[in-house]
Design a protein around this motif. Structure first.
Motif, PDB file in Angstrom:
ATOM      1  N   VAL A 144     -50.656   1.106   4.529  1.00  0.00           N
ATOM      2  CA  VAL A 144     -50.269  -0.082   5.257  1.00  0.00           C
ATOM      3  C   VAL A 144     -48.809   0.249   5.949  1.00  0.00           C
ATOM      4  O   VAL A 144     -48.895  -0.219   6.975  1.00  0.00           O
ATOM      5  N   VAL A 145     -48.221   0.817   5.094  1.00  0.00           N
ATOM      6  CA  VAL A 145     -46.732   1.233   5.680  1.00  0.00           C
ATOM      7  C   VAL A 145     -47.058   2.119   6.855  1.00  0.00           C
ATOM      8  O   VAL A 145     -46.311   1.843   7.825  1.00  0.00           O
ATOM      9  N   ARG A 146     -47.501   3.274   6.583  1.00  0.00           N
ATOM     10  CA  ARG A 146     -47.807   4.241   7.576  1.00  0.00           C
ATOM     11  C   ARG A 146     -48.223   3.739   9.000  1.00  0.00           C
ATOM     12  O   ARG A 146     -47.991   3.955  10.015  1.00  0.00           O
ATOM     13  N   LEU A 147     -49.265   2.860   8.615  1.00  0.00           N
ATOM     14  CA  LEU A 147     -50.102   2.216   9.765  1.00  0.00           C
ATOM     15  C   LEU A 147     -48.915   1.353  10.552  1.00  0.00           C
ATOM     16  O   LEU A 147     -48.934   1.538  11.935  1.00  0.00           O
ATOM     17  N   ARG A 148     -48.170   0.449   9.971  1.00  0.00           N
ATOM     18  CA  ARG A 148     -46.996  -0.348  10.605  1.00  0.00           C
ATOM     19  C   ARG A 148     -46.264   0.561  11.312  1.00  0.00           C
ATOM     20  O   ARG A 148     -45.820   0.319  12.208  1.00  0.00           O
ATOM     21  N   ASN A 149     -45.676   1.815  10.678  1.00  0.00           N
ATOM     22  CA  ASN A 149     -44.843   2.702  11.342  1.00  0.00           C
ATOM     23  C   ASN A 149     -45.412   3.150  12.587  1.00  0.00           C
ATOM     24  O   ASN A 149     -44.704   3.328  13.718  1.00  0.00           O
ATOM     25  N   LEU A 150     -46.696   3.741  12.511  1.00  0.00           N
ATOM     26  CA  LEU A 150     -47.222   4.295  13.688  1.00  0.00           C
ATOM     27  C   LEU A 150     -47.427   3.339  14.825  1.00  0.00           C
ATOM     28  O   LEU A 150     -47.372   3.606  15.877  1.00  0.00           O
ATOM     29  N   HIS A 160     -56.157   6.749   2.236  1.00  0.00           N
ATOM     30  CA  HIS A 160     -56.765   6.977   0.739  1.00  0.00           C
ATOM     31  C   HIS A 160     -57.850   5.814   0.523  1.00  0.00           C
ATOM     32  O   HIS A 160     -57.725   4.535   0.720  1.00  0.00           O
ATOM     33  N   ARG A 161     -58.663   6.415  -0.306  1.00  0.00           N
ATOM     34  CA  ARG A 161     -59.811   5.672  -0.541  1.00  0.00           C
ATOM     35  C   ARG A 161     -59.683   4.376  -1.872  1.00  0.00           C
ATOM     36  O   ARG A 161     -60.033   3.335  -1.831  1.00  0.00           O
ATOM     37  N   ARG A 162     -58.582   4.609  -2.614  1.00  0.00           N
ATOM     38  CA  ARG A 162     -58.299   3.913  -3.802  1.00  0.00           C
ATOM     39  C   ARG A 162     -56.826   3.574  -3.997  1.00  0.00           C
ATOM     40  O   ARG A 162     -56.028   4.391  -3.674  1.00  0.00           O
ATOM     41  N   ALA A 163     -56.698   2.615  -4.731  1.00  0.00           N
ATOM     42  CA  ALA A 163     -55.268   2.206  -5.063  1.00  0.00           C
ATOM     43  C   ALA A 163     -54.989   3.289  -6.298  1.00  0.00           C
ATOM     44  O   ALA A 163     -55.677   3.689  -7.129  1.00  0.00           O
ATOM     45  N   ASP A 200     -60.058  -2.782   7.834  1.00  0.00           N
ATOM     46  CA  ASP A 200     -60.364  -3.142   6.656  1.00  0.00           C
ATOM     47  C   ASP A 200     -60.128  -1.953   5.363  1.00  0.00           C
ATOM     48  O   ASP A 200     -60.768  -0.747   5.327  1.00  0.00           O
ATOM     49  N   GLN A 201     -58.970  -2.335   4.982  1.00  0.00           N
ATOM     50  CA  GLN A 201     -58.528  -1.174   3.901  1.00  0.00           C
ATOM     51  C   GLN A 201     -59.680  -1.011   2.587  1.00  0.00           C
ATOM     52  O   GLN A 201     -59.663   0.108   2.328  1.00  0.00           O
ATOM     53  N   ARG A 202     -60.342  -1.900   2.505  1.00  0.00           N
ATOM     54  CA  ARG A 202     -61.288  -1.895   1.230  1.00  0.00           C
ATOM     55  C   ARG A 202     -62.524  -0.637   1.729  1.00  0.00           C
ATOM     56  O   ARG A 202     -63.130   0.119   0.923  1.00  0.00           O
ATOM     57  N   ARG A 203     -62.612  -0.497   3.076  1.00  0.00           N
ATOM     58  CA  ARG A 203     -63.653   0.534   3.773  1.00  0.00           C
ATOM     59  C   ARG A 203     -62.868   1.836   3.851  1.00  0.00           C
ATOM     60  O   ARG A 203     -63.376   2.930   4.563  1.00  0.00           O
TER      61      ARG A 203
END
Length: 371
Positions: free
Chosen positions: A40-46, A30-33, A80-83
């Motif tokens: 972050v959670v999904r990436l950690r789980n994967l 997702h691009r935005r908050a 980089d989550q900001r991108r």
């Protein structure tokens, strides 16, 4: 890396067979908050799933397991989550890792194989409408890589280029009373010959539609001394400098870009209409899938945001609900549209992404058949 960095040479390298295991991790982002908090959670789980898969696979040696895990950890630390765009693809083997942030969604999955999973990269590249922009003056030339999301300055093949500075010539002024015209001097001609040579190399390595921006005398001289810009799909008669910003350049380019996209969409509509009239038309996911697999599709048009999860049954595609995943059913394909796009391009088929709902009467995608 971004989609426009996916050159044909790099794609060929990514598809190459390599020692097992080559790990591919994909997930929607997702691009935005606040929506991106779940990424972050999904990436950690994967990543945890990838580690478990490596641990449980008897084909993976202890040395290879440790090396791939180390590369994956380095990649994750660099994300980089900001991108973030619509999806994240992480590729890792024992020797390297790559991070791709794509403007096209991808399902959450982990794949271990003897090559990287590239279908999401290929589909994102096909849908990005990549183009080149050359900005030009008698003293400076810059190259930009363009996508649906904007422009990025390129530093490759000698770009940006700056002409050698010519010192004033008082003797010439005394002799003939003026200084050389900016675009009539041999220095300017030589500089634009160099620009033409460098641009030709870029277009040969990565062919894309080209837009050129510059004052009319500069554009005319470039055509006179070279060939590379004569096929440009758009020309903008506007002066630029080395300090011209991307937002300023986009503002000047916008009418030309919009016209190019409208013309491309009109050509696709005309080809689909003609195919429908001549009975060389296929519509709907299953019908187009069959045509692509048999090498009968010459053009595939797909709506920009069309996604469908399917189950493969007796060689046909059966749509299923979003709650069914490949983890619970081995016959389910969550990224079938991207898989179809990659297969079409591999077969030499042209792929065009069109506006949402423009193919609503044909199941969201259609094909022009070769025979």
């Amino acid at each position: 890396m971004d989609t426009d960095a996916l050159t044909p040479d790099l794609l060929q390298r990514l598809r190459a067979t390599r020692p097992y295991p080559a790990l591919s991790l994909t997930m929607p982002t997702h691009r935005r908050a606040p929506d991106n908090a779940q990424d972050v959670v999904r990436l950690r789980n994967l990543v945890a799933e990838a580690g478990n898969r490596l641990d449980a696979d008897p084909r993976v040696t202890a040395e290879a397991r440790a090396a791939v895990k180390a590369q994956l950890d380095r990649a994750v630390a660099e994300v980089d989550q900001r991108r973030a765009l619509e999806s994240l693809v992480v590729l890792a083997d024992t020797d390297e890792y790559q991070i791709w942030q794509l403007p096209r969604t991808a399902p959450a999955r982990v794949v271990l194989s003897d090559s990287y999973l590239t279908r999401n990269l290929v589909a994102a590249k096909a849908g990005a409408q990549l183009f080149w922009v050359l900005t030009l003056s008698a003293e400076h030339a810059s190259l930009f890589s363009g996508t649906n999301d904007g422009l990025r300055p390129e530093t490759r093949d000698g770009f940006p280029l700056t002409a050698p500075h010519e010192a004033p010539n008082p003797q010439r002024e005394e002799r003939i009373g003026d200084t050389p015209s900016t675009y009539s001097s041999e220095d300017a001609r030589n500089f634009l010959r160099t620009v033409d040579e460098k641009l030709r190399a870029v277009l040969a390595a990565d062919p894309r539609p080209l837009f050129v921006v510059g004052l009319p005398p500069a554009l005319a001289l470039l055509d006179e001394v070279g060939e590379s810009a004569k096929s440009a799909v758009g020309r903008v008669a506007k002066g630029t400098t080395a300090e011209t910003t991307v937002p300023e350049l986009l503002k000047e380019l916008d009418p030309a870009l919009e016209g190019w996209r409208e013309q491309a969409a009109a050509r696709i509509r005309e080809r689909l209409d003609n195919a429908h009239s001549s009975r060389s038309f296929a519509g709907g996911l299953d019908e187009v899938w069959q045509a692509v697999r048999e090498g009968r599709a010459g053009l595939v048009a797909v709506e920009e945001h069309f996604e469908q999860t399917v189950r493969v049954t007796d060689g046909h595609l059966e749509p299923v609900g979003a709650d069914v995943t490949s983890a619970t059913d081995g016959q389910v394909r969550e990224d079938i549209v991207d898989e179809l796009v990659e297969a079409a391009l591999d077969n030499g088929c042209e792929v065009a992404f069109v506006a949402d709902d423009s193919l609503a009467g044909h199941g969201r995608l259609a094909a022009v058949l070769r025979f």
